[in-house]
Write an enzyme that holds these catalytic residues in place. Sequence first.
Site, PDB file in Angstrom:
ATOM      1  N   ASN A  46       0.856  -1.174   0.000  1.00  0.00           N
ATOM      2  CA  ASN A  46       0.000   0.000   0.000  1.00  0.00           C
ATOM      3  C   ASN A  46       0.896   1.229   0.000  1.00  0.00           C
ATOM      4  O   ASN A  46       1.942   1.230   0.660  1.00  0.00           O
ATOM      5  CB  ASN A  46      -0.905   0.028   1.236  1.00  0.00           C
ATOM      6  CG  ASN A  46      -1.864  -1.140   1.278  1.00  0.00           C
ATOM      7  OD1 ASN A  46      -2.322  -1.614   0.246  1.00  0.00           O
ATOM      8  ND2 ASN A  46      -2.166  -1.615   2.472  1.00  0.00           N
ATOM      9  N   HIS A  60       5.957  -1.926   3.711  1.00  0.00           N
ATOM     10  CA  HIS A  60       5.711  -3.277   4.184  1.00  0.00           C
ATOM     11  C   HIS A  60       4.908  -4.029   3.147  1.00  0.00           C
ATOM     12  O   HIS A  60       4.031  -3.467   2.493  1.00  0.00           O
ATOM     13  CB  HIS A  60       5.020  -3.289   5.550  1.00  0.00           C
ATOM     14  CG  HIS A  60       3.799  -2.444   5.660  1.00  0.00           C
ATOM     15  ND1 HIS A  60       3.832  -1.070   5.736  1.00  0.00           N
ATOM     16  CD2 HIS A  60       2.483  -2.784   5.720  1.00  0.00           C
ATOM     17  CE1 HIS A  60       2.598  -0.600   5.850  1.00  0.00           C
ATOM     18  NE2 HIS A  60       1.756  -1.633   5.821  1.00  0.00           N
ATOM     19  N   LEU A  61       5.240  -5.273   3.011  1.00  0.00           N
ATOM     20  CA  LEU A  61       4.590  -6.152   2.054  1.00  0.00           C
ATOM     21  C   LEU A  61       3.615  -7.038   2.809  1.00  0.00           C
ATOM     22  O   LEU A  61       4.023  -7.820   3.669  1.00  0.00           O
ATOM     23  CB  LEU A  61       5.644  -7.005   1.339  1.00  0.00           C
ATOM     24  CG  LEU A  61       5.151  -8.030   0.330  1.00  0.00           C
ATOM     25  CD1 LEU A  61       4.451  -7.358  -0.837  1.00  0.00           C
ATOM     26  CD2 LEU A  61       6.322  -8.872  -0.168  1.00  0.00           C
ATOM     27  N   GLN A 106      -2.200   2.961   2.980  1.00  0.00           N
ATOM     28  CA  GLN A 106      -1.046   2.861   3.884  1.00  0.00           C
ATOM     29  C   GLN A 106      -1.344   3.597   5.179  1.00  0.00           C
ATOM     30  O   GLN A 106      -1.752   4.755   5.175  1.00  0.00           O
ATOM     31  CB  GLN A 106       0.211   3.444   3.225  1.00  0.00           C
ATOM     32  CG  GLN A 106       1.467   3.251   4.041  1.00  0.00           C
ATOM     33  CD  GLN A 106       2.730   3.716   3.322  1.00  0.00           C
ATOM     34  OE1 GLN A 106       2.676   4.322   2.253  1.00  0.00           O
ATOM     35  NE2 GLN A 106       3.873   3.418   3.911  1.00  0.00           N
TER      36      GLN A 106
END
Length: 121
Positions: A86, A99-100, A93
């Site tokens: 995101n 971050h995945l 986000q």
Amino acid sequence: MDCLFCKITNKEIPAKIIYEDEHVIAFNDINPQAPLHFLVIPKKHISTLNDIEEADRELVGHMLMSASKIAKDQGVAEDGYRTVFNCNSHGGQTVYHIHLHVLAGKALGWPPYQAALKQPI
């Protein structure tokens, strides 16, 4: 810096860590949107995807390779999983440290925004 994920990386805040190496750390999401939902984050602070630089190319690739390894280790690679980054507020986000998201353990609908209207990723 007052970054939640930096504090997790520095072990100042507890998390259920499922993988760690010198470049990334992975932990279960505290608000899972699938039976298996974990995050892979770089130990280096990068606020958004827009802040990735050429020097971060290998690090971001390593995040994806780590997600694949963890999916295999968790037994979900064969059935499949979804990965999501995101970016900024309209992208969903909420923590400004890239971050995945990795979601698995059930068939996931497409397009994701229809599911997101009921329950966000």
